[in-house]
Design a protein around this motif. Structure first.
Motif, short mmCIF file in Angstrom:
data_model
loop_
_atom_site.label_atom_id
_atom_site.label_comp_id
_atom_site.label_asym_id
_atom_site.label_seq_id
_atom_site.Cartn_x
_atom_site.Cartn_y
_atom_site.Cartn_z
N MET A 1 25.38 49.95 16.60
CA MET A 1 23.86 49.29 16.31
C MET A 1 24.26 48.23 15.59
SD MET A 1 20.81 50.08 16.54
CE MET A 1 19.20 49.69 15.92
N TYR A 2 25.66 48.12 14.66
CA TYR A 2 25.94 46.99 14.32
C TYR A 2 26.22 45.89 15.10
CZ TYR A 2 28.91 43.69 11.25
OH TYR A 2 29.41 42.79 10.47
N VAL A 3 26.70 45.78 16.32
CA VAL A 3 26.95 44.95 17.25
C VAL A 3 25.74 44.56 17.65
CG1 VAL A 3 27.91 44.48 19.35
CG2 VAL A 3 29.18 45.94 17.91
N LEU A 4 24.72 45.24 18.06
CA LEU A 4 23.40 44.78 18.34
C LEU A 4 22.67 43.77 17.50
CD1 LEU A 4 21.36 44.76 20.65
CD2 LEU A 4 20.26 46.92 19.35
N ASN A 5 22.65 44.39 15.82
CA ASN A 5 22.22 43.29 14.85
C ASN A 5 23.18 42.08 14.74
OD1 ASN A 5 20.74 42.87 12.84
ND2 ASN A 5 21.98 44.02 11.33
N GLN A 6 24.20 42.25 14.96
CA GLN A 6 25.13 41.25 14.99
C GLN A 6 24.72 39.99 16.03
OE1 GLN A 6 29.15 41.70 15.16
NE2 GLN A 6 29.88 39.44 14.60
N LEU A 7 24.66 40.53 17.32
CA LEU A 7 24.19 39.82 18.47
C LEU A 7 22.86 39.07 18.24
CD1 LEU A 7 24.83 38.75 21.37
CD2 LEU A 7 23.74 40.77 22.28
N SER A 8 21.88 39.88 17.69
CA SER A 8 20.67 39.35 17.48
C SER A 8 20.33 38.42 16.56
CB SER A 8 19.69 40.77 17.02
OG SER A 8 18.52 40.23 16.57
N VAL A 9 21.28 38.47 15.30
CA VAL A 9 21.26 37.40 14.26
C VAL A 9 22.13 36.23 14.88
CG1 VAL A 9 22.39 36.67 11.88
CG2 VAL A 9 21.21 39.06 12.36
N TRP A 10 23.25 36.28 15.40
CA TRP A 10 23.63 35.18 16.24
C TRP A 10 22.82 34.49 17.26
CZ3 TRP A 10 24.93 34.00 21.58
CH2 TRP A 10 25.73 32.90 21.42
N LEU A 11 22.23 35.27 18.03
CA LEU A 11 21.14 34.82 18.81
C LEU A 11 19.74 33.85 17.99
CD1 LEU A 11 20.19 34.24 21.94
CD2 LEU A 11 19.12 36.57 21.68
N THR A 12 19.42 34.44 16.81
CA THR A 12 18.46 33.87 16.32
C THR A 12 19.02 32.53 15.59
OG1 THR A 12 17.69 36.03 15.72
CG2 THR A 12 17.13 34.17 14.14
N PHE A 13 20.22 32.57 15.21
CA PHE A 13 20.75 31.31 14.74
C PHE A 13 20.89 30.04 15.87
CE2 PHE A 13 21.60 33.24 10.72
CZ PHE A 13 21.40 32.34 9.88
N GLN A 14 21.35 30.57 16.96
CA GLN A 14 21.45 29.70 18.16
C GLN A 14 20.11 29.15 18.76
OE1 GLN A 14 24.46 28.80 19.26
NE2 GLN A 14 25.05 29.95 17.37
N LEU A 15 19.06 29.96 18.75
CA LEU A 15 17.77 29.58 18.95
C LEU A 15 17.17 28.70 17.89
CD1 LEU A 15 16.14 32.86 20.45
CD2 LEU A 15 16.78 30.66 21.80
N PHE A 119 12.96 35.68 12.40
CA PHE A 119 14.10 35.56 11.31
C PHE A 119 13.77 36.45 10.22
CE2 PHE A 119 16.52 33.17 8.14
CZ PHE A 119 17.78 32.82 8.78
N LEU A 120 12.47 36.40 9.71
CA LEU A 120 11.91 37.13 8.53
C LEU A 120 12.19 38.64 8.95
CD1 LEU A 120 10.68 37.27 5.92
CD2 LEU A 120 8.31 37.21 7.11
N ILE A 121 11.79 39.14 10.24
CA ILE A 121 12.03 40.61 10.37
C ILE A 121 13.40 40.97 10.35
CG2 ILE A 121 11.68 42.16 12.34
CD1 ILE A 121 9.13 40.71 12.94
N GLN A 122 14.26 40.16 10.97
CA GLN A 122 15.97 40.62 10.66
C GLN A 122 16.25 40.36 9.75
OE1 GLN A 122 17.53 37.66 13.79
NE2 GLN A 122 17.82 39.37 15.08
N SER A 123 16.06 39.50 8.69
CA SER A 123 16.43 39.51 7.33
C SER A 123 15.90 40.66 6.51
CB SER A 123 16.22 38.21 6.60
OG SER A 123 14.77 38.02 6.76
N CYS A 138 26.60 42.09 4.93
CA CYS A 138 26.05 40.83 4.95
C CYS A 138 26.76 39.77 5.66
CB CYS A 138 25.74 40.35 3.59
SG CYS A 138 24.31 41.55 3.00
N GLY A 139 27.94 40.22 6.31
CA GLY A 139 28.92 39.14 7.03
C GLY A 139 28.30 38.59 8.15
N ILE A 140 27.24 39.40 8.86
CA ILE A 140 26.79 38.76 9.97
C ILE A 140 25.88 37.47 9.62
CG2 ILE A 140 26.89 40.98 11.35
CD1 ILE A 140 23.88 41.42 10.53
N TRP A 141 25.38 37.51 8.43
CA TRP A 141 24.57 36.29 8.20
C TRP A 141 25.54 34.99 7.72
CZ3 TRP A 141 19.78 36.38 9.12
CH2 TRP A 141 19.04 37.34 9.47
N LEU A 142 26.60 35.34 7.34
CA LEU A 142 27.51 34.23 6.65
C LEU A 142 28.28 33.63 8.00
CD1 LEU A 142 28.79 36.12 3.46
CD2 LEU A 142 26.99 34.31 3.65
#
Length: 171
Positions: A1-15, A119-123, A138-142
């Motif tokens: 689940m962590y990998v999915l969350n990490q991918l989601s945050v990364w994709l959000t920042f790219q978008l 972004f709000l939902i993910q955070s 919180c490393g995925i956000w940094l």
């Protein structure tokens, strides 16, 4: 689940790079070329507000405690800045669907709204990161802000390569 969350945050920042910077700069240049005052005014307001988002990214780079809250506030304010201007909304309603600049601007506004809500939902899923951004969870956000730091460092390295000269050395 962590990998999915990490991918989601990364994709959000790219978008976010595309929809918070790339498309608005293109629309801004397009509106200047077409001399569309309404869209030009809308994007002028947007750029003034969006500076807070870039500041929040710098706070994330520095691992400041409440950087994620400031990032959420900035995305919320950017979304508000493109919707809540009655005079601009009235002018945009006057344009027909065949006007590609106004249609693209309307699509961009909806896309910006969706990305901000995402972004709000993910955070909110990582609520503890609002006050403890330096924790391991919180490393995925940094990481995206660390990547931005590397890019800034590469492009601005020329400032560090040349030593500063004192005025007395010029004589």
């Amino acid at each position: 689940m962590y990998v999915l969350n990490q991918l989601s945050v990364w994709l959000t920042f790219q978008l976010s790079i595309i929809f918070l910077f790339g498309i608005p700069i293109s629309l801004f240049l397009w509106s200047i070329k077409k001399k569309n005052k309404a869209i030009n005014k809308l994007l002028s307001i947007y750029w003034k507000i969006s500076l807070l988002f870039f500041i929040s990214l710098l706070l994330l780079i520095g691992n400041y405690r409440y950087a994620l809250i400031i990032t959420n506030i900035s995305t919320l304010l950017m979304t508000i800045s493109v919707w809540f201007w009655n005079d601009i909304n009235d002018e945009l309603k006057e344009y027909h669907f065949s006007d590609s600049l106004s249609t693209t601007t309307k699509v961009w506004r909806w896309s910006l709204t969706f990305i901000s809500l995402n972004f709000l939902i993910q955070s909110l899923q990582n609520f503890s990161c609002f006050s403890f951004i330096n924790s391991d969870a919180c490393g995925i956000w940094l990481q995206p802000s660390s990547n931005l730091y590397v890019i800034i460092k590469i492009y601005l390295i020329f400032f560090l390569e040349q030593p500063l000269q004192s005025p007395s050395q010029n004589f």
